[in-house]
Design a protein around this motif. Sequence first.
Motif, PDB file in Angstrom:
ATOM      1  N   PHE A  37      -8.707   7.524  -1.855  1.00  0.00           N
ATOM      2  CA  PHE A  37      -7.329   7.849  -1.485  1.00  0.00           C
ATOM      3  C   PHE A  37      -6.502   6.579  -1.394  1.00  0.00           C
ATOM      4  CE2 PHE A  37      -8.537  12.136  -0.215  1.00  0.00           C
ATOM      5  CZ  PHE A  37      -7.392  12.836  -0.543  1.00  0.00           C
ATOM      6  N   ILE A  38      -7.109   5.523  -0.869  1.00  0.00           N
ATOM      7  CA  ILE A  38      -6.381   4.270  -0.697  1.00  0.00           C
ATOM      8  C   ILE A  38      -6.180   3.585  -2.038  1.00  0.00           C
ATOM      9  CG2 ILE A  38      -6.467   1.995   0.402  1.00  0.00           C
ATOM     10  CD1 ILE A  38      -8.047   3.314   2.659  1.00  0.00           C
ATOM     11  N   VAL A  39      -7.111   3.823  -2.992  1.00  0.00           N
ATOM     12  CA  VAL A  39      -6.980   3.221  -4.313  1.00  0.00           C
ATOM     13  C   VAL A  39      -5.646   3.571  -4.950  1.00  0.00           C
ATOM     14  CG1 VAL A  39      -7.855   3.328  -6.676  1.00  0.00           C
ATOM     15  CG2 VAL A  39      -9.442   3.076  -4.793  1.00  0.00           C
ATOM     16  N   ALA A  40      -5.155   4.779  -4.677  1.00  0.00           N
ATOM     17  CA  ALA A  40      -3.944   5.263  -5.332  1.00  0.00           C
ATOM     18  C   ALA A  40      -2.670   4.590  -4.845  1.00  0.00           C
ATOM     19  CB  ALA A  40      -3.820   6.768  -5.126  1.00  0.00           C
ATOM     20  N   PHE A  41      -2.757   3.777  -3.793  1.00  0.00           N
ATOM     21  CA  PHE A  41      -1.563   3.172  -3.216  1.00  0.00           C
ATOM     22  C   PHE A  41      -1.783   1.685  -2.957  1.00  0.00           C
ATOM     23  CE2 PHE A  41      -1.929   7.540  -1.866  1.00  0.00           C
ATOM     24  CZ  PHE A  41      -0.715   8.069  -2.220  1.00  0.00           C
ATOM     25  N   ILE A  42      -0.826   0.861  -3.312  1.00  0.00           N
ATOM     26  CA  ILE A  42      -0.824  -0.557  -2.969  1.00  0.00           C
ATOM     27  C   ILE A  42       0.264  -0.752  -1.927  1.00  0.00           C
ATOM     28  CG2 ILE A  42      -0.553  -2.912  -3.815  1.00  0.00           C
ATOM     29  CD1 ILE A  42      -2.974  -1.394  -4.940  1.00  0.00           C
ATOM     30  N   TRP A  43      -0.060  -1.417  -0.832  1.00  0.00           N
ATOM     31  CA  TRP A  43       0.859  -1.450   0.281  1.00  0.00           C
ATOM     32  C   TRP A  43       0.897  -2.829   0.928  1.00  0.00           C
ATOM     33  CZ3 TRP A  43      -1.844  -2.591   4.645  1.00  0.00           C
ATOM     34  CH2 TRP A  43      -3.215  -2.327   4.577  1.00  0.00           C
ATOM     35  N   ARG A  44       1.889  -3.024   1.778  1.00  0.00           N
ATOM     36  CA  ARG A  44       2.069  -4.299   2.468  1.00  0.00           C
ATOM     37  C   ARG A  44       2.318  -4.054   3.944  1.00  0.00           C
ATOM     38  NH1 ARG A  44       7.158  -6.653  -0.180  1.00  0.00           N
ATOM     39  NH2 ARG A  44       7.751  -4.487   0.149  1.00  0.00           N
ATOM     40  N   SER A  45       2.030  -5.083   4.764  1.00  0.00           N
ATOM     41  CA  SER A  45       2.318  -5.029   6.190  1.00  0.00           C
ATOM     42  C   SER A  45       2.370  -6.458   6.686  1.00  0.00           C
ATOM     43  CB  SER A  45       1.237  -4.234   6.932  1.00  0.00           C
ATOM     44  OG  SER A  45       1.596  -4.107   8.286  1.00  0.00           O
ATOM     45  N   ASP A  46       2.680  -6.658   7.985  1.00  0.00           N
ATOM     46  CA  ASP A  46       2.668  -7.994   8.553  1.00  0.00           C
ATOM     47  C   ASP A  46       2.334  -7.898  10.034  1.00  0.00           C
ATOM     48  OD1 ASP A  46       5.027  -7.207   9.847  1.00  0.00           O
ATOM     49  OD2 ASP A  46       6.255  -8.013   8.225  1.00  0.00           O
ATOM     50  N   VAL A  47       2.189  -9.050  10.676  1.00  0.00           N
ATOM     51  CA  VAL A  47       1.770  -9.074  12.076  1.00  0.00           C
ATOM     52  C   VAL A  47       2.775  -8.348  12.965  1.00  0.00           C
ATOM     53  CG1 VAL A  47       1.284 -10.567  14.043  1.00  0.00           C
ATOM     54  CG2 VAL A  47       0.491 -11.223  11.769  1.00  0.00           C
ATOM     55  N   ALA A  48       4.062  -8.535  12.689  1.00  0.00           N
ATOM     56  CA  ALA A  48       5.091  -7.887  13.504  1.00  0.00           C
ATOM     57  C   ALA A  48       4.948  -6.373  13.459  1.00  0.00           C
ATOM     58  CB  ALA A  48       6.473  -8.302  13.031  1.00  0.00           C
ATOM     59  N   HIS A  49       4.745  -5.829  12.259  1.00  0.00           N
ATOM     60  CA  HIS A  49       4.573  -4.387  12.117  1.00  0.00           C
ATOM     61  C   HIS A  49       3.344  -3.920  12.873  1.00  0.00           C
ATOM     62  CE1 HIS A  49       7.080  -4.197   8.161  1.00  0.00           C
ATOM     63  NE2 HIS A  49       7.830  -4.135   9.244  1.00  0.00           N
ATOM     64  N   GLY A  50       2.253  -4.696  12.781  1.00  0.00           N
ATOM     65  CA  GLY A  50       1.020  -4.331  13.471  1.00  0.00           C
ATOM     66  C   GLY A  50       1.211  -4.270  14.975  1.00  0.00           C
ATOM     67  N   GLN A 109     -13.533   7.811  11.161  1.00  0.00           N
ATOM     68  CA  GLN A 109     -13.585   6.641  10.288  1.00  0.00           C
ATOM     69  C   GLN A 109     -12.169   6.238   9.875  1.00  0.00           C
ATOM     70  OE1 GLN A 109     -14.911   6.667   5.947  1.00  0.00           O
ATOM     71  NE2 GLN A 109     -16.751   5.909   6.975  1.00  0.00           N
ATOM     72  N   CYS A 110     -11.786   5.013  10.194  1.00  0.00           N
ATOM     73  CA  CYS A 110     -10.448   4.504   9.873  1.00  0.00           C
ATOM     74  C   CYS A 110     -10.565   3.304   8.950  1.00  0.00           C
ATOM     75  CB  CYS A 110      -9.709   4.110  11.150  1.00  0.00           C
ATOM     76  SG  CYS A 110      -9.505   5.469  12.327  1.00  0.00           S
ATOM     77  N   SER A 111      -9.545   3.089   8.132  1.00  0.00           N
ATOM     78  CA  SER A 111      -9.640   1.985   7.173  1.00  0.00           C
ATOM     79  C   SER A 111      -8.277   1.473   6.737  1.00  0.00           C
ATOM     80  CB  SER A 111     -10.432   2.416   5.937  1.00  0.00           C
ATOM     81  OG  SER A 111      -9.638   3.249   5.130  1.00  0.00           O
ATOM     82  N   VAL A 112      -8.306   0.275   6.183  1.00  0.00           N
ATOM     83  CA  VAL A 112      -7.166  -0.309   5.481  1.00  0.00           C
ATOM     84  C   VAL A 112      -7.712  -0.901   4.182  1.00  0.00           C
ATOM     85  CG1 VAL A 112      -5.841  -0.849   7.563  1.00  0.00           C
ATOM     86  CG2 VAL A 112      -7.419  -2.543   6.647  1.00  0.00           C
ATOM     87  N   GLY A 113      -6.862  -0.986   3.174  1.00  0.00           N
ATOM     88  CA  GLY A 113      -7.320  -1.521   1.891  1.00  0.00           C
ATOM     89  C   GLY A 113      -6.179  -2.107   1.093  1.00  0.00           C
ATOM     90  N   ASP A 114      -6.528  -2.909   0.091  1.00  0.00           N
ATOM     91  CA  ASP A 114      -5.525  -3.497  -0.784  1.00  0.00           C
ATOM     92  C   ASP A 114      -6.214  -3.930  -2.073  1.00  0.00           C
ATOM     93  OD1 ASP A 114      -3.117  -4.364  -1.738  1.00  0.00           O
ATOM     94  OD2 ASP A 114      -2.638  -5.615  -0.019  1.00  0.00           O
TER      95      ASP A 114
END
Length: 214
Positions: A13-26, A175-180
């Motif tokens: 599911f994560i393969v289908a999306f490329i995403w961005r974030s940063d420390v402030a958002h976290g 089960q939780c995850s993040v990917g890029d």
Amino acid sequence: MINKKSTKILALFIVAFIWRSDVAHGNQRLKAYLSGKKSKFLTEGHPKAQGLKISFEYPEGWELAEGKRPNIIQQFKEKIEGRTASMCLLQVNELPWHVRLLNFFGFDLGIFLPSELRKLVPPEYQFIKGTPTEYEGEKGALLIFSGQVERAGMKVDIYFMQHIFLYSGKLIGLQCSVGDSAGNKNLVALFDEYAPLFQHMGNTIVIHNKWKKS
């Protein structure tokens, strides 16, 4: 061992999306959750829950979707600018009858011993950390592992945090995850941003069946 199909489904599911974030958002994400901007999911009446009534709290605004496999009750997805940023799966796996019997009579199966935790992670994934713990007084473990998934020529690196525990002859997992995209050097830092949120989510797990019996 953690269900391999479930792990790969989450990754794909994560393969289908490329995403961005940063420390402030976290930081903002965690603060919002702790301030009460969250929703509760309850398995009561769900056909895949196998009679279990379990709840946990997830961030407000995350999208829910039915699991596509018999052991996956629900998917929880965060969306940022139309893209999936993180995902969690709630799953229930039936144990073999002899293991259920031992568990019913209170025998310690030993699967959450520190020396055994690596065996709970599929061999194609890299075990990073495992800590024996408890959820609602039931033995379990907090696992962190990573891996790479390839599909249609795309490679994605994934970091997972798994809350897993035994109850009523079943293995329950959040089960939780993040990917890029593969090779992103910021992925470890990104996972570190999400890890406190994932851990707080696991801390909200309630086994309602247990307290009803009491």
